[in-house]
Scaffold this active site. Sequence first.
Site, short mmCIF file in Angstrom:
data_model
loop_
_atom_site.label_atom_id
_atom_site.label_comp_id
_atom_site.label_asym_id
_atom_site.label_seq_id
_atom_site.Cartn_x
_atom_site.Cartn_y
_atom_site.Cartn_z
N GLY A 161 70.65 -13.72 30.23
CA GLY A 161 69.26 -14.01 30.58
C GLY A 161 68.52 -14.50 29.35
O GLY A 161 68.15 -13.71 28.48
N VAL A 216 61.97 -13.37 27.26
CA VAL A 216 62.37 -12.39 26.24
C VAL A 216 63.65 -12.82 25.53
O VAL A 216 63.74 -12.77 24.30
CB VAL A 216 62.54 -10.98 26.86
CG1 VAL A 216 62.92 -9.97 25.78
CG2 VAL A 216 61.26 -10.54 27.57
N GLY A 217 64.62 -13.28 26.31
CA GLY A 217 65.90 -13.67 25.71
C GLY A 217 65.75 -14.77 24.68
O GLY A 217 66.40 -14.75 23.62
N VAL A 275 73.62 -16.44 28.45
CA VAL A 275 73.91 -16.82 29.83
C VAL A 275 72.61 -17.10 30.60
O VAL A 275 71.67 -16.30 30.53
CB VAL A 275 74.72 -15.72 30.56
CG1 VAL A 275 75.05 -16.15 31.98
CG2 VAL A 275 75.98 -15.39 29.78
N VAL A 298 59.74 0.08 28.23
CA VAL A 298 58.44 0.73 28.37
C VAL A 298 57.51 0.23 27.26
O VAL A 298 57.84 0.33 26.07
CB VAL A 298 58.56 2.26 28.28
CG1 VAL A 298 57.18 2.90 28.45
CG2 VAL A 298 59.52 2.80 29.31
N GLU A 328 50.70 -12.50 37.50
CA GLU A 328 51.58 -13.37 38.27
C GLU A 328 50.83 -13.91 39.49
O GLU A 328 49.79 -13.37 39.88
CB GLU A 328 52.79 -12.58 38.80
CG GLU A 328 53.50 -11.76 37.75
CD GLU A 328 54.54 -12.58 36.99
OE1 GLU A 328 55.08 -13.53 37.57
OE2 GLU A 328 54.77 -12.27 35.80
N LYS A 350 57.85 2.49 34.42
CA LYS A 350 57.83 2.95 33.03
C LYS A 350 57.63 4.46 32.96
O LYS A 350 58.27 5.16 32.17
CB LYS A 350 56.73 2.21 32.28
CG LYS A 350 56.98 0.70 32.21
CD LYS A 350 55.74 -0.05 31.75
CE LYS A 350 55.99 -1.56 31.70
NZ LYS A 350 54.74 -2.32 31.50
N GLY A 390 55.00 -9.76 26.44
CA GLY A 390 55.08 -10.97 25.63
C GLY A 390 56.47 -11.10 25.06
O GLY A 390 57.10 -10.10 24.72
#
EC number: 1.1.1.3
Lengths: 419, 419
Positions: free
Chosen positions: A8, A12-13, A41, A125, A183, A198, A295
Site C-alpha cells: 500500500g 502514508v506509504g 505494492v 492511534v 471525506e 482507536k 496526515g
Amino acid sequence: MVKVGIIGVGTVGTSVAQILKDNADVISARAGVEIVVKCGVVKDLGKDRGLDINLSDNINDVLDDDEIDIVVELMGGVEEAFEVVKRALSSGKAVVTANKALLAYHRYELQDMAKDIAFEYEASVAGGIPIINALRDGLSANHIESIMGIMNGTSNYMLTEMRDEGVSYDAILKEAQDLGYAEADPTFDIGGYDAAHKLLILASIAYGIDAKPEDILIEGIENISQEDIAFAKEFGYVIKLLGIAKKDANEVELRVHACLINEEEMIAKIDGVMNAISVVGDKVGETLYYGPGAGGDATASAVIANIIDIARSGKSAPMLGFDKPLEGRLTLKATADINSKYYLRINVSDRTGVLAKLAKIFEKHNISIETMLQRPSQANSANLLISTHIALERDIQNMIEEIQELDFVNAAPVMIRIV
Amino acid sequence: MVKVGIIGVGTVGTSVAQILKDNADVISARAGVEIVVKCGVVKDLGKDRGLDINLSDNINDVLDDDEIDIVVELMGGVEEAFEVVKRALSSGKAVVTANKALLAYHRYELQDMAKDIAFEYEASVAGGIPIINALRDGLSANHIESIMGIMNGTSNYMLTEMRDEGVSYDAILKEAQDLGYAEADPTFDIGGYDAAHKLLILASIAYGIDAKPEDILIEGIENISQEDIAFAKEFGYVIKLLGIAKKDANEVELRVHACLINEEEMIAKIDGVMNAISVVGDKVGETLYYGPGAGGDATASAVIANIIDIARSGKSAPMLGFDKPLEGRLTLKATADINSKYYLRINVSDRTGVLAKLAKIFEKHNISIETMLQRPSQANSANLLISTHIALERDIQNMIEEIQELDFVNAAPVMIRIV
Ligand SMILES: NC(=O)c1ccc[n+]([C@@H]2O[C@H](COP(=O)([O-])OP(=O)(O)OC[C@H]3O[C@@H](n4cnc5c(N)ncnc54)[C@H](OP(=O)(O)O)[C@@H]3O)[C@@H](O)[C@H]2O)c1
Ligand SMILES: NC(=O)c1ccc[n+]([C@@H]2O[C@H](COP(=O)([O-])OP(=O)(O)OC[C@H]3O[C@@H](n4cnc5c(N)ncnc54)[C@H](OP(=O)(O)O)[C@@H]3O)[C@@H](O)[C@H]2O)c1
C-alpha cells in the site's frame, strides 16, 4: 541492512518511502543499520508516485521474498489486510501497520500469532503521537484509571470552528470537505467510528479487555448546534468528541460521544485538527499527549519509529503490552449502567404547564436538574437547555423516550454527556 | 524472576519499592516475570520507611550480589553516584536511574560503558512523563527542529501564581517553600539549573550534542515582577521558564531562561507545578507531552517503566538513542550569536530627553523597537517597557551594559527573551 516491503503506497506509504530516504542519516544512526525499501505494492502501477522504489501490483512479491524482514501494511481495510499480515507473520516477517480497523477487529488473534515476532502499530492511534509507546511502555507501572482522548481531527476541527466562528454544522462540514479534512462520506469520522477503533486499541493495552466496535456506545457530533455551544460557553464548558475508557471497580466503560467538558481541563484546550489523549494512572496521575492525528508524514513518522524499533531489537514488548492476562477480572460495563451528568436540549411549544409536566417526568425517572435555561426558538416554541446531576444512562434513555412522545415536544431531545 | 537492588530509598526509592508491591499484578503481567526488590541501601538504617524490604547501609550488599540483575540508583549527587553505576555496569548489571545531575555531566561516558547492557533514565527528565521514550523511540524518524519545555514545576508554579493571584515574587517563593514545592535553598530550581540538566539530556538524544551545564545559557526567574506580567498580559503573552534546544543550520542553541511566549501556544497553557515538553520534528510537526514533573510516585512510575522494559527485553535501544554519530556536524551555538526578540524593563528618572537618549543607544546597537509603554514607578521615576524586533544576543548584552551606566537609569535593566 534491514529490508522492508510496503504493501500500500498511498498517502502514508508514499511518505514512509520518502522519509526513509530523506532522513536516512538520522534513521540509520538510530537504528544502527541501514533501512531500505525493497518493494512497494499498489493496485494501479500506472500512477506516478514520485518515488524511486521498486513497485509491484502483486502482494506475493513482498510476502514471498525471503530477503524482506519487515512487512509494512498500509493498504487499509479489514479482512484482506488481516490475511496479508497473517501470511507475513507465519513466514517469520515482522509487521508494522497503521490500520486501526484491522486492530479494532483482530488485535487479540494477532497478539496470539505474534508471540515471538514483532507486530507494531503505533500509527494506528493518533497518527504521529507516540501514544502506544507511552501507554504500553512509559506508563506500564500503573493501573490505568481512565483514558480520555480527542482521537478524531475532523470532528475536533468542526467543533472548534463552530465555536470560534459561530457557523452552522452544515456550513462547517462543507468547509472541512473542501479543505480535505473530511471525506465525501464523513460518517466514519464524525459519527465516532474512527475514534472508537482507536479507543478499543488503547483499552486493550490499558485493561486487556476485548470488545468490538459493535459492543460499545458510539455517537457522533451530528446533533450539535449553536445553542448547545452557547450553553456550554455560559457554564464554562467546551464541547468535544471524546473517546473514553474508564475503570470503575471491576468494570470498564468504553464510549465515544460528544461531551461537555470543563474548559479548564487540558483536553478542553486542544483545538483544530489536533489530537490529544489524556491518561490517568493510579501512580503517575494525569499525563497528556498532543500532536497531529493524521496526515501522510506525521503518520509515517510513527510507522518508521516502529521500523527502527524492530531494527534495533526485534521484538521489545508483547504486542498489546502484556504476557499474562492483564487485570483479568475486568469486564465491559453495559452502556445502560453508565453514570454521568447530562445536558439536554428540548424544543417545546410555548404553552403554560409545559415545565411542570416535564419536571414531573424528570422526577419519575430519578433525574435531578442542576441548571435550566429557556431560550426562544421559532414562533411559539422555545428551547429548554437543561443540565442534570449525576444520573444513570438507563434512566436518561427511558426519560428521553418518554419525552419525545409528548405532544408539546417538537423534536427528539438532544442529549450530550457532561464529563 | 528479576531481582532489583535500590540504592537510595528516599522519596523516589520508597515509592519504587511500594509500587512494585502495590501494583505487582499489572507489573508482572506486563513484564512477563515477577520483579522483586532484593535489597535497598540507605545511609541511616534507623529511619522507619514503612517498607517490608531488606535494607542495608552498605552499597556493596547490592553491587556485589550476583543475584541482583538491575541496580536502581536513587541516591542523587554526581561523582559518588557515577562510581556506583560504573561498578554496577562493569559487573554486568543493568542500571536504572532518575539522576539528572549525573547525566548532565557523565552521559557520554555512560553511553560508552553501556554498549551491551541496559542503562535507562526515563525519570531523569520531567518525572512521570515518558519523554525519553517519546524522543528516543517515538520520534526517531525525525530530524528534531526544536525542543521547548517547562521542565521545572517549582518555577512554573510560582509564575502561574504570580500571574493569577497578583502576588509578589518573594511572597510566592515563601508559599512554595511552605507547600514543599521549593527547597529551603531554591536556587537549583528557580535559577534554571534543574531545567538545564534536563535540557542537556534531551539535546543529546535529539542532536547527539555534548555540552555541560557550564557551556550553556542558564538564567532563572528571580527578576520577574508584576510589571512584566502585566506587560505580557497586555500583549497576549505568558511568562514561562523554558528550556530550549533549537537547530539552526549546523548549530544547536541550548538555553534556559524566562520567556514571553504567545498565549495561544500549547506550552503557554501549562499551569501550576505541571511540566510539558513540546518537540517539533521535521516530519511529524509538533507533539507535546504533559504531566507531573516530580513527586515520589510519579517519578517512580517512570523508574519502574524502565525496570519493566529491561525485564521484557534487556537492552532495547542505545542509551542516548543512536549507535553511529548522530547529526555529527552539529555544534553548540555561542550564546552571543543567538537571535531573539527581547523585552526590556528599564527604570529611568522622569526627566526630559531620556527617551531620545535611549532611542539613540538602541539605534547604535542595531536594535529596533517594536512596542514601548511608559508606566509611572516611584516618585520621579518611570518604567519603560519595551519589546524589540529580532536582534542579536551580543548586541542586546552590549546595549544593556551601556544603558545601566547611564545616570538617569536607576537599576540594571531587566531583560526577558520573547519566543
Ligand atoms: N492517511 C492518514 O492520515 C492515516 C492516519 C492514520 C492511519 N492511517 C491508516 O493507514 C492506512 C493507509 O491509509 P492511506 O491514507 O495511506 O490510504 P490510501 O492513500 O488509500 O492508500 C492505500 C494504498 O494501498 C494500495 N492498495 C489498496 N488495496 C490494495 C490491494 N488489494 N493490493 C495492493 N495494493 C492495494 C493502494 O493502491 P493504489 O494507490 O494503486 O490505489 C494505495 O497505494 C489505512 O489503514 C489508514 O486507516 C491513515
Ligand atoms: N523527588 C523527586 O520528585 C525527583 C524527581 C525526579 C528525579 N529525582 C531524582 O531522584 C534521585 C533521588 O531523589 P529523592 O528525592 O528520592 O532523594 P532523597 O529523598 O534525598 O533520597 C536519597 C536516598 O539516598 C540515600 N543515600 C544518599 N547517599 C547515600 C549513600 N552514600 N549511601 C547510601 N545511601 C545513600 C538516602 O539515605 P537516607 O534516607 O538514609 O538519608 C536516601 O534514602 C535524585 O537523583 C533526584 O534528582 C527526584
